[in-house]
Each structure stands twice: as C-alpha cells, then as structure tokens.
Design a protein around this motif. Structure first.
Motif, PDB file in Angstrom:
ATOM      1  N   ASN A   1       0.659  -1.321   0.051  1.00 35.72           N
ATOM      2  CA  ASN A   1       0.006  -0.001  -0.054  1.00 35.72           C
ATOM      3  C   ASN A   1       0.807   1.318   0.213  1.00 35.72           C
ATOM      4  O   ASN A   1       0.440   2.439   0.011  1.00 35.72           O
ATOM      5  CB  ASN A   1      -0.922   0.116   1.205  1.00 35.72           C
ATOM      6  CG  ASN A   1      -1.980  -0.947   1.524  1.00 35.72           C
ATOM      7  OD1 ASN A   1      -2.603  -1.262   0.223  1.00 35.72           O
ATOM      8  ND2 ASN A   1      -2.144  -1.770   2.445  1.00 35.72           N
ATOM      9  N   GLY A   2       2.025   1.027  -0.060  1.00 39.70           N
ATOM     10  CA  GLY A   2       3.337   2.192   0.146  1.00 39.70           C
ATOM     11  C   GLY A   2       3.270   2.630   1.581  1.00 39.70           C
ATOM     12  O   GLY A   2       3.803   3.811   1.712  1.00 39.70           O
ATOM     13  N   VAL A   3       2.936   1.982   2.473  1.00 38.87           N
ATOM     14  CA  VAL A   3       2.810   2.459   3.805  1.00 38.87           C
ATOM     15  C   VAL A   3       4.200   2.045   4.513  1.00 38.87           C
ATOM     16  O   VAL A   3       4.744   0.869   4.623  1.00 38.87           O
ATOM     17  CB  VAL A   3       1.833   1.755   4.291  1.00 38.87           C
ATOM     18  CG1 VAL A   3       1.801   1.937   6.091  1.00 38.87           C
ATOM     19  CG2 VAL A   3       0.275   2.241   3.991  1.00 38.87           C
ATOM     20  N   VAL A   4       4.821   3.030   5.473  1.00 40.46           N
ATOM     21  CA  VAL A   4       5.732   2.657   6.451  1.00 40.46           C
ATOM     22  C   VAL A   4       4.938   3.232   7.723  1.00 40.46           C
ATOM     23  O   VAL A   4       4.629   4.267   7.616  1.00 40.46           O
ATOM     24  CB  VAL A   4       6.881   3.506   6.162  1.00 40.46           C
ATOM     25  CG1 VAL A   4       7.890   3.327   7.370  1.00 40.46           C
ATOM     26  CG2 VAL A   4       7.481   3.237   4.907  1.00 40.46           C
ATOM     27  N   PRO A   5       4.884   2.417   8.894  1.00 37.67           N
ATOM     28  CA  PRO A   5       4.497   2.761  10.076  1.00 37.67           C
ATOM     29  C   PRO A   5       5.371   3.745  10.795  1.00 37.67           C
ATOM     30  O   PRO A   5       6.715   3.749  10.349  1.00 37.67           O
ATOM     31  CB  PRO A   5       4.453   1.560  10.933  1.00 37.67           C
ATOM     32  CG  PRO A   5       4.723   0.300   9.843  1.00 37.67           C
ATOM     33  CD  PRO A   5       5.364   0.990   8.928  1.00 37.67           C
ATOM     34  N   VAL A   6       4.842   4.634  11.464  1.00 43.01           N
ATOM     35  CA  VAL A   6       5.684   5.843  12.104  1.00 43.01           C
ATOM     36  C   VAL A   6       6.198   4.969  13.508  1.00 43.01           C
ATOM     37  O   VAL A   6       5.421   4.029  13.890  1.00 43.01           O
ATOM     38  CB  VAL A   6       4.611   6.913  12.774  1.00 43.01           C
ATOM     39  CG1 VAL A   6       5.457   7.891  13.559  1.00 43.01           C
ATOM     40  CG2 VAL A   6       3.950   7.693  11.647  1.00 43.01           C
ATOM     41  N   PRO A   7       7.527   5.210  13.579  1.00 44.04           N
ATOM     42  CA  PRO A   7       8.268   4.185  14.600  1.00 44.04           C
ATOM     43  C   PRO A   7       7.563   4.677  16.039  1.00 44.04           C
ATOM     44  O   PRO A   7       7.287   5.850  16.293  1.00 44.04           O
ATOM     45  CB  PRO A   7       9.664   4.639  14.266  1.00 44.04           C
ATOM     46  CG  PRO A   7       9.816   5.517  13.297  1.00 44.04           C
ATOM     47  CD  PRO A   7       8.443   5.846  12.745  1.00 44.04           C
ATOM     48  N   PHE A   8       7.426   3.663  16.823  1.00 39.83           N
ATOM     49  CA  PHE A   8       7.018   3.940  18.231  1.00 39.83           C
ATOM     50  C   PHE A   8       7.292   5.047  18.869  1.00 39.83           C
ATOM     51  O   PHE A   8       6.770   5.930  19.524  1.00 39.83           O
ATOM     52  CB  PHE A   8       7.191   2.753  19.044  1.00 39.83           C
ATOM     53  CG  PHE A   8       6.243   1.515  18.538  1.00 39.83           C
ATOM     54  CD1 PHE A   8       4.809   1.513  18.914  1.00 39.83           C
ATOM     55  CD2 PHE A   8       6.651   0.724  17.691  1.00 39.83           C
ATOM     56  CE1 PHE A   8       4.037   0.490  18.782  1.00 39.83           C
ATOM     57  CE2 PHE A   8       5.880  -0.383  17.415  1.00 39.83           C
ATOM     58  CZ  PHE A   8       4.696  -0.425  17.886  1.00 39.83           C
ATOM     59  N   GLY A   9       8.830   5.451  18.565  1.00 41.26           N
ATOM     60  CA  GLY A   9       9.684   6.438  19.438  1.00 41.26           C
ATOM     61  C   GLY A   9       9.237   7.917  18.891  1.00 41.26           C
ATOM     62  O   GLY A   9       9.410   8.786  19.536  1.00 41.26           O
ATOM     63  N   ASN A  10       8.707   7.841  17.642  1.00 37.99           N
ATOM     64  CA  ASN A  10       8.178   9.129  17.104  1.00 37.99           C
ATOM     65  C   ASN A  10       6.649   9.445  17.414  1.00 37.99           C
ATOM     66  O   ASN A  10       6.135  10.638  16.902  1.00 37.99           O
ATOM     67  CB  ASN A  10       8.304   9.138  15.570  1.00 37.99           C
ATOM     68  CG  ASN A  10       9.797   9.175  15.079  1.00 37.99           C
ATOM     69  OD1 ASN A  10      10.614   8.792  15.935  1.00 37.99           O
ATOM     70  ND2 ASN A  10       9.869   9.099  13.814  1.00 37.99           N
ATOM     71  N   LEU A  11       6.139   8.768  18.297  1.00 33.84           N
ATOM     72  CA  LEU A  11       4.726   9.160  18.651  1.00 33.84           C
ATOM     73  C   LEU A  11       4.743  10.199  19.716  1.00 33.84           C
ATOM     74  O   LEU A  11       5.587  10.209  20.488  1.00 33.84           O
ATOM     75  CB  LEU A  11       4.125   7.867  18.944  1.00 33.84           C
ATOM     76  CG  LEU A  11       3.928   6.793  18.186  1.00 33.84           C
ATOM     77  CD1 LEU A  11       3.201   5.347  18.574  1.00 33.84           C
ATOM     78  CD2 LEU A  11       3.037   7.375  16.851  1.00 33.84           C
ATOM     79  N   PRO A  12       3.592  11.168  20.004  1.00 31.38           N
ATOM     80  CA  PRO A  12       2.551  10.957  19.191  1.00 31.38           C
ATOM     81  C   PRO A  12       2.677  11.707  17.899  1.00 31.38           C
ATOM     82  O   PRO A  12       3.601  12.587  17.778  1.00 31.38           O
ATOM     83  CB  PRO A  12       1.630  11.733  19.904  1.00 31.38           C
ATOM     84  CG  PRO A  12       2.350  12.567  20.713  1.00 31.38           C
ATOM     85  CD  PRO A  12       3.666  12.022  21.266  1.00 31.38           C
ATOM     86  N   VAL A  13       1.827  11.328  16.772  1.00 32.90           N
ATOM     87  CA  VAL A  13       1.585  12.174  15.814  1.00 32.90           C
ATOM     88  C   VAL A  13       0.583  13.209  15.802  1.00 32.90           C
ATOM     89  O   VAL A  13      -0.575  12.915  16.158  1.00 32.90           O
ATOM     90  CB  VAL A  13       1.374  11.311  14.343  1.00 32.90           C
ATOM     91  CG1 VAL A  13       1.026  12.193  13.362  1.00 32.90           C
ATOM     92  CG2 VAL A  13       2.206  10.240  14.224  1.00 32.90           C
ATOM     93  N   LYS A  14       0.944  14.387  16.207  1.00 37.71           N
ATOM     94  CA  LYS A  14       0.038  15.421  16.900  1.00 37.71           C
ATOM     95  C   LYS A  14      -0.717  15.937  15.866  1.00 37.71           C
ATOM     96  O   LYS A  14      -0.434  16.071  14.617  1.00 37.71           O
ATOM     97  CB  LYS A  14       0.973  16.753  17.491  1.00 37.71           C
ATOM     98  CG  LYS A  14       1.404  16.248  18.829  1.00 37.71           C
ATOM     99  CD  LYS A  14       1.491  17.503  19.509  1.00 37.71           C
ATOM    100  CE  LYS A  14       2.368  17.111  20.855  1.00 37.71           C
ATOM    101  NZ  LYS A  14       3.182  18.214  21.252  1.00 37.71           N
ATOM    102  N   LEU A  15      -2.084  16.096  16.116  1.00 41.95           N
ATOM    103  CA  LEU A  15      -3.175  16.684  15.319  1.00 41.95           C
ATOM    104  C   LEU A  15      -2.775  18.081  15.157  1.00 41.95           C
ATOM    105  O   LEU A  15      -2.721  18.742  16.173  1.00 41.95           O
ATOM    106  CB  LEU A  15      -4.615  16.381  16.023  1.00 41.95           C
ATOM    107  CG  LEU A  15      -5.808  16.958  15.013  1.00 41.95           C
ATOM    108  CD1 LEU A  15      -5.907  16.045  13.786  1.00 41.95           C
ATOM    109  CD2 LEU A  15      -7.039  16.902  16.146  1.00 41.95           C
TER     110      LEU A  15
END
Ligand code: ANZ
Ligand code: ZN
Length: 806
Positions: A440-454
């Motif tokens: 799908n062209g997807v790479v998950p955001v690494p756990f360490g880079n969370l949160p992906v802020k709104l």
C-alpha cells in the motif's frame, strides 16, 4: 445553628473539605473493586439528568464498597474526540480545539457540584496528546499483528456538502442530516480492523459475563454465527463454478433460480450480450442503495436476468441466473440459490419474475407463502422421504464426494471500518513512501516518534475529494520517510470516535505512565472492570469493539485477561415529565444545574435513585423531587428536635435499624435505590413513633444515607452529632443477625365467622393482605369449607385474623 435544611450552605463547604483532605483518593488496601461509569462525550448541553442517574448509581456503589473496606477505583474522564464534538463545533462555528476544553470544564464543574466521589488525579482526556500518544501506539501494535488492512469501501457521501458521512448522519430516506440533500455512495480506500478474526471468541466468551440478558442477545445477534454448507454450482458450458452459502442444503432439489449480488465478480462471466445493458443499468442503481434498503423485507424483490445458466450439482438441472440486490456482497459468497418454496425472499422474487416453485419439504400449505420449517423431503430423487435433518447430512456427503460441497460457518459480523475522513480525531500514525512502503506504500511511524500530533487549524474546509481536512494541510502532510529519510506523505485519515473508548478503562489503572499505555502489573491489578454502568445504546458497538481490543491485547501479551467488563448494568432512560424524550426542541429538558440550585445536589441524587430501579425507564416527576427534598428536611429536623436522640434505642427500633442496614446493603448491589430509599423513609416514621435513637444509632442511620446524600450525611455526622470527619471514611455498619430474626405470628382463619384453620407467617408479611388472603384460601380445611361458596366479603385484621364472609 439553623434547624432548617439549607443545602446551599452545606454542599459547597463539604466539597471543599473533601477535596482538601483527599477523601476520594483511591485507597491502597483492600479487595480491588473497579466501579466505572461509561465516560461521557462532553457535549455543549452539559450533564443530562440521564447522566446523573448513571453517575450517581456508580457513585453509590463505589461509596458502599469503599465503606466495606474495598480498594475502589472510581475514576472519570472524557471521550473528547469524534464526530459529535466536530459537528457541534462546526454548528457553532468554533474550533473543536477551543470548544471541547470549555465543555469539559463545564462537565467537571457539574460533577463536582453533584458530589461525585471521583479520584480526579486519574482524570483522562482522549483528545490530549498525552492520551492519544498511546491510542496511536496501540494502533501500531494492532497493525503489526496484521489486524489492520486497507480496502476500498463505499462510504456515504453527500455531494452537496462534499463530505463523507457516518451512518448516524444519514436520516431515514437517505438524506444528509445537516443539509437534507440526498446521500450517495463513494468508493474510498479505508483502514479496516479484522474483528471477524475473533468472531468465535467474542461469541464464546459472552457465556462468562454478568451482563443484562438483552445485551448479551444483541451481541450474539450482531456476531450472528450461522452453520451451513458451501455449495458449488457449475456454470453451464464452462468449467468454472459459483459458490453459495446455504443453511438449508436439504432444499437443493427445490432450487429454481440463482441470484448474484450486483457487485459479484462472476456477473460479467455469465451475462449474455443481449442482457448486458439491462444488467449494467441495474447494477448502477443498486450501488446507490444502502444495505438496509436492500435487505428490507417490505420492498419488492427486484432483479434482472443475465441470460446465463448454472447446473444443479446433484440433479444437473439448468438454473437461470439473475442479478438481484436483495443479495448482499458482504455475506456468504454474495450469491444465493433460490428456493422459492422454502424461503420467503426467494418466494417474493419468484412470484415477481414468474419463476417455477418446486416444493421439496412437506409441512406448509402450498400456494400462499414459503414454508421455512423442516419436514419430510419430496421431489428430491433418492433423498425423498428423508427428514430434513437427515437429508442435510446425506446431501452434503453426496456433494462432498463430487468435490462440490463442504460444511461452512458464516458470521454476520463485518470487519470494522476504522478510518474517518475527519479532522477531530487521532491521526492514523502511518506514512506513505514510494521507495520503501509495502504494497500500500505504507511505512508505520516508529513507536519512538509518537505521538503524531493533530495539527491545529483555525478553520478548515471539506476537501471535496472525500479526503479528511488534514489532506488540505500541505505542510503537515509533507514529511520524511522514517526509513529512508526521503520525502513522504502522512496518512490523513483519523480514527473514529470509538478509538479512545476501546481502551480508556485500562489507562485509568495507570494514568501517568509515560513509557507505555499501561503497565501489565497495574492492568492485572485493577482489571477487569467489576461494575460497568451506562446506557443501553452502547449494547453493541462500544462494548464489542473494546472486547475485540482486549482479545488482541491478550494475544500480544499486553494483558492476561479475556474480557474487559465483568459486570454490566444499564440505566433506564429518564423521560421528560410529559412522557416524551427530553429534547431541546420540545423545551422539556430538566437541567441538573437548576434542580441543584433549588433543592441541592443531595435531593437530586436521592430522587434519581428513588425514582425507579436502575434499569427501568422512568419519567421525570417534579413532585417526586419535592418528595425527596421533604424527606431530607424531615431527617434533618429529626436530628435536631429535642428528645429524638437519647440514651438508648428501644428494642423494636433497634431491630428495625438492623433490618435496614441489611436491606440497604442488598438493595445497593442490586441497584434498587427505590426500595433502599423507601425503607429509609419507613424507618424515619418508625423513629418518630418509637424514638428516641441513641447517638450511636443515629450515626448508623447517617452512614446508611451517606452514599445517597453525601453532603447531607457529612453534616449530620460532623456538625450535628459532633463525630470525627469524615462519614465517608467509616466502615459500613454491620447488622446483628440475632436482632433481625423475625418472629412468626399465627393468623386465625375463619369461614363465615367459624374458625377453620390457622396460618403461620413472618411478622413482616402478616400485614400483607393479599399474601395472607391467598395463603389462607389454600389452607386445607379452609379450602374445603370455601368450596362451592361465594365469598361476599373478606375481613382482615393485620397480623391476627382473616374471615371469609360467605
Ligand atoms: C437456500 C435456502 C433455502 C436458504 C431455504 C434459506 C432457506 P443466515 O441464517 O442468516 O445465515 N443468503 C446467503 N448468502 C446471502 C447473501 N449474500 N445475501 C442474502 N441472502 C443470503 O442465512 C443464510 C441464508 O441466507 C442462506 O440459506 C441463503 O438462503 C441466504 F429454504 O439458501 B438459504
Ligand atoms: Zn522511504
């Protein structure tokens, strides 16, 4: 000190003291007891009296168990993300970032006003990065486990507003709730959760739950396990076959047509040139209908012939193939073998299209409608004369030998569409990279880079493409691929309002954890929730989704238990005084702020518990509120009037007090506030007659009342009786079994003035006319003397005598 009851003087004072002395902090010792109300979406309207009923119910339980020495967890938080908040904000032309905190502050003020015993140190808000960090973390875990996949799904689409819609936003008749225009469908790629993987477990584990029967049944139906057979029908003149799922293989010889869903891929394989146009048109029209419209029982069963034929796998008979929209793609194989004699939908279809009807199971009256029961087979070659059940086995085995049939299980449960094209939700933590993405062209955001802020946006517009408003924020969408560092794009879909509520009850066990959503130890310590109270409108979705997450967590080793909510209790709806639903437009909403201003929070609490048992719907009654207020006023006076509190309690009053302790305790866990309060009212009258009450016993009465009227009882305990703060930190009084033993009394039974028998009854029941009368009539000698006679009148002397005048 004033002798009148003035709640406004009492309530604020004790609330401040409780807060200062941390009276409602979660205890460290005792048997763990997790009492939870379904956390609210903080709407602009503030608390509803229906909320108050739930929260007071849980509060009474929490206070009771704490007094029993239990270590009670009783937290509160906010289900703050999601569609209702976003739509509220849109309507009020204010940003949800601003609106939601305002609403939360108001909810919290009202909850404090109600004297609810929450441990506010555990407060959570699903829309805060410190919370949704972990919602995203859990999403990625579920993603890693392979439980999330991408698929094109037809969503509801309003062409006028250029926006995708949730099912709740589409009104009956298929129009958009906000603009009133017709809603259509649009295919969009979506993220789906494989909830169906757990279908069997979700069904099996219902067995161990102490939940209302109705809710268990609704979950069962929603999962909808169906045992049947998958049968392959060869296409006439080709080598391909088409499979269908049926629960009734015994009706195979009654198949006179075959229907494909309009979306079925084999349609193009079967359709003959002459029929192409009509089939194409039909497919277009069907796609615009909702599934609900398609499966409606009342609508005509439409369809078109494809010109193609299948062969009955056992008889070899040619069967015409239709495209019909009462067949849905989402169930079985999206294909149905039509047996008009024994399935009502097929019957309707056959009648409309003048198709043959062949009866194969005896039992119905031929000619009027389909007979869907079982019976002896006819017209079924060598299977004729077998009973349905036996025939199913035999036919299955014959099909099996030809490789054209095998046993199959189907579930009505569908995978859960988890992405929303909305702003106000948790961003889905995935990015798209052309170089290192998966299929799908997807790479998950690494756990360490969370949160992906709104990202904060002042104003936003629908994108018009069906994508989320986030897609319009170029700077935010543009990002770096976490793998190769090259240019990449963020996923712009957000999670649905269910996301936070799938696991918030776990966060309450460990709200400050900065390394994980929760620690396994703390989760194991507090969960599962012992008492979960809320509205029956969450019978399926929230309760099913959270059960699903827990099962996935278990599989990953994040938790060690199978089910999140051991015990569930539903509140009955509080109707308006006029018997209708409370609604702003009808102007019949009761506002808790106003009730509290007039009568105090304790009156509102007592009334809401007194109005009916917890599960029963009930209409608001202003007179009832007055009644609760008057009751508290009378208790208040009783504690102050001269002579009501004295040296010693009389034996009769004492035994009644102990009976009251027992009854109130039992009623609290049965959530029968109505009878608990009624018993307290009765006791108050008895106290007036049989008083005085010793100071110690007056303390006990205040303690029993404390879960219901916490401020009021604190005032009695500390101010009036001069006891040590706080009544809410005392152990629940114990009743003395010796004192509550009931005496038995003997009731004389007469017929026409002559003694004909006697009856032994517990003293508490000896005054119940109806009970005594029924029992007396059955007494042997009495029954004989009453036989054939007409009872003119019944004279009843409570506790002593009953005379049937004949
Ligand atoms: C032939 C038949 C004869 C059926 C009969 C019923 C009675 P449950 O119990 O809900 O599992 N069916 C199968 N797939 C379908 C679809 N995609 N859309 C609409 N209907 C579908 O229902 C199973 C029955 O629903 C199946 O058994 C099939 O009709 C129909 F006397 O097959 B039956
Ligand atoms: Zn990359």
């Amino acid at each position: 000190m004033s002798k009148h009851y003035h709640p406004e003087e009492i309530e604020k004072k004790w609330q401040a003291r409780w807060e200062k002395e941390k009276v409602y902090q979660t205890p460290k010792k005792g048997k763990k007891t997790y009492c939870l109300s379904m956390f609210p979406y903080p709407s602009g309207a503030g608390l509803h009296v229906g909320h108050v009923r739930i929260y007071t119910g849980t509060d009474v339980l929490a206070r009771f168990f704490k007094a029993q020495g239990c270590r009670v967890l009783h937290p509160m938080g906010w289900d703050a993300f999601g569609l209702p908040a976003e739509n509220d904000a849109l309507r009020n032309k204010i940003n949800p970032n601003k609106l939601v905190p305002k609403n939360i502050a108001n909810f919290k003020r009202q909850m404090k006003m109600m004297g609810l015993a929450y441990d506010w140190e555990k407060e959570i808000d699903t829309s805060k990065p410190s919370f949704y960090h972990w919602t995203q973390w859990l999403f990625l875990k579920l993603y890693d486990l392979g439980l999330i996949y991408k698929k094109k799904v037809a969503i509801n689409w309003c062409p006028s507003c250029q926006t995708g819609l949730a099912n709740e936003e589409v009104l009956p008749g298929g129009v958009h709730e906000r603009c009133g225009k017709a809603v259509t469908k649009k295919d969009l790629p979506q993220w789906l959760f494989k909830i169906t993987t757990f279908a069997d477990q979700l069904l099996e584990d219902l067995k161990g739950l102490d939940w209302p029967q109705g809710i268990l049944q609704m979950q069962k139906n929603w999962i909808g396990k169906s045992q049947g057979v998958m049968i392959k029908f060869p296409i006439a003149g080709k080598k391909e076959t088409i499979a269908t799922f049926t629960t009734r293989p015994d009706t195979l010889f009654g198949v006179t047509f075959f229907c494909l869903a309009p979306e079925h891929p084999a349609v193009s394989l079967l359709v003959k040139p002459k029929y192409k146009k009509a089939v194409g048109n039909y497919q277009q029209k069907a796609l615009r209908k909702t599934e609900l419209e398609r499966i409606s029982k009342v609508k005509a069963k439409t369809g078109v012939f494809t010109g193609g034929y299948l062969l009955n796998p056992l008889s070899g008979k040619q069967i015409p193939v239709y495209v019909a929209d009462y067949v849905v793609t989402s169930y079985g194989t999206g294909a149905v073998m039509g047996v008009p004699a024994h399935d009502q939908r097929d019957w309707d279809f056959a009648k409309k299209h003048q198709l043959e009807i062949v009866e194969v199971v005896l039992g119905g009256k031929v000619g009027k409608k389909a007979y869907s029961g079982e019976g002896k087979l006819i017209n079924s070659a060598k299977f004729s004369n077998l009973a349905s059940l036996k025939a199913r086995k035999e036919i299955l085995s014959s099909l099996g030998k030809k490789g054209l049939g095998k046993k199959a299980v189907q579930y009505h449960l569908r995978d859960w569409v988890f992405s929303r094209q909305r702003y106000w939700g948790e961003p889905i933590p995935l990015v798209y990279c052309d170089r290192c993405g998966d299929k799908n062209g997807v790479v998950p955001v690494p756990f360490g880079n969370l949160p992906v802020k709104l990202p904060y946006v002042e104003k936003y517009q629908p994108t018009g493409t069906g994508e989320s408003p986030l897609a319009g924020l170029g700077d935010w969408v543009k990002t770096k691929c976490p793998k190769c560092g090259g240019p990449a794009k963020r996923e712009t879909d957000t999670m649905p309002n269910w996301a936070g509520s799938c696991w918030y009850f776990l966060r309450f066990a460990d709200p400050d954890n900065k390394k994980a959503p929760f620690s396994k130890e703390k989760a194991a310590d507090w969960l599962p929730v012992d008492w979960y109270l809320g509205g029956a409108e969450h019978a399926v979705l929230h309760l099913l989704y959270s059960r699903f997450w827990i099962k996935a967590f278990k599989k990953m080793g994040l938790v060690d238990f199978n089910e999140p909510f051991k015990r569930l209790r539903n509140v009955g709806m509080v109707w308006a005084e006029d018997g209708r639903k409370m609604s702003k437009s009808l102007g019949n909403v009761v506002n808790p702020d106003e009730v509290v201003k007039k009568f105090g929070a304790d009156t509102l609490r007592v009334y809401e518990m007194f109005m009916a048992p917890f599960g029963q719907p009930i209409a608001w009654n202003g007179e009832g509120v007055w009644g609760a207020y008057r009751f508290l006023g009378r208790v208040f006076r009783a504690y102050q009037e001269k002579g009501r509190i004295g040296e010693k309690t009389s034996p009769k009053l004492k035994s009644n007090l102990h009976r009251l302790i027992k009854k109130v305790g039992e009623d609290i866990v049965a959530l029968k506030g109505n009878t608990a309060v009624a018993a307290m009212m009765e006791f108050l009258s008895l106290w007036k007659k049989e008083g005085p009450l010793s100071k110690e016993d007056a303390g006990i009465f205040a303690q029993i009342l404390a879960p219901f009227a916490p401020h009021f009882s604190e005032e009695l305990w500390c101010q009036v009786l001069g006891k040590k703060f706080s009544v809410h930190q005392q152990s629940w009084p114990k009743f003395d079994p010796q004192l509550i033993k009931e005496e038995t009394v003997v009731i004389i039974i007469q017929v026409g003035g002559k003694v004909r028998g006697q009856l032994k009854a517990k003293s508490s029941q000896a005054s119940e006319r109806l009970q005594v009368e029924t029992a007396a009539k059955k007494a042997e000698n009495v029954a004989r003397h009453l036989k054939g006679k007409k009872i003119k009148k019944v004279v009843f002397v409570p506790g002593r005598l009953i005379n049937f005048v004949v």
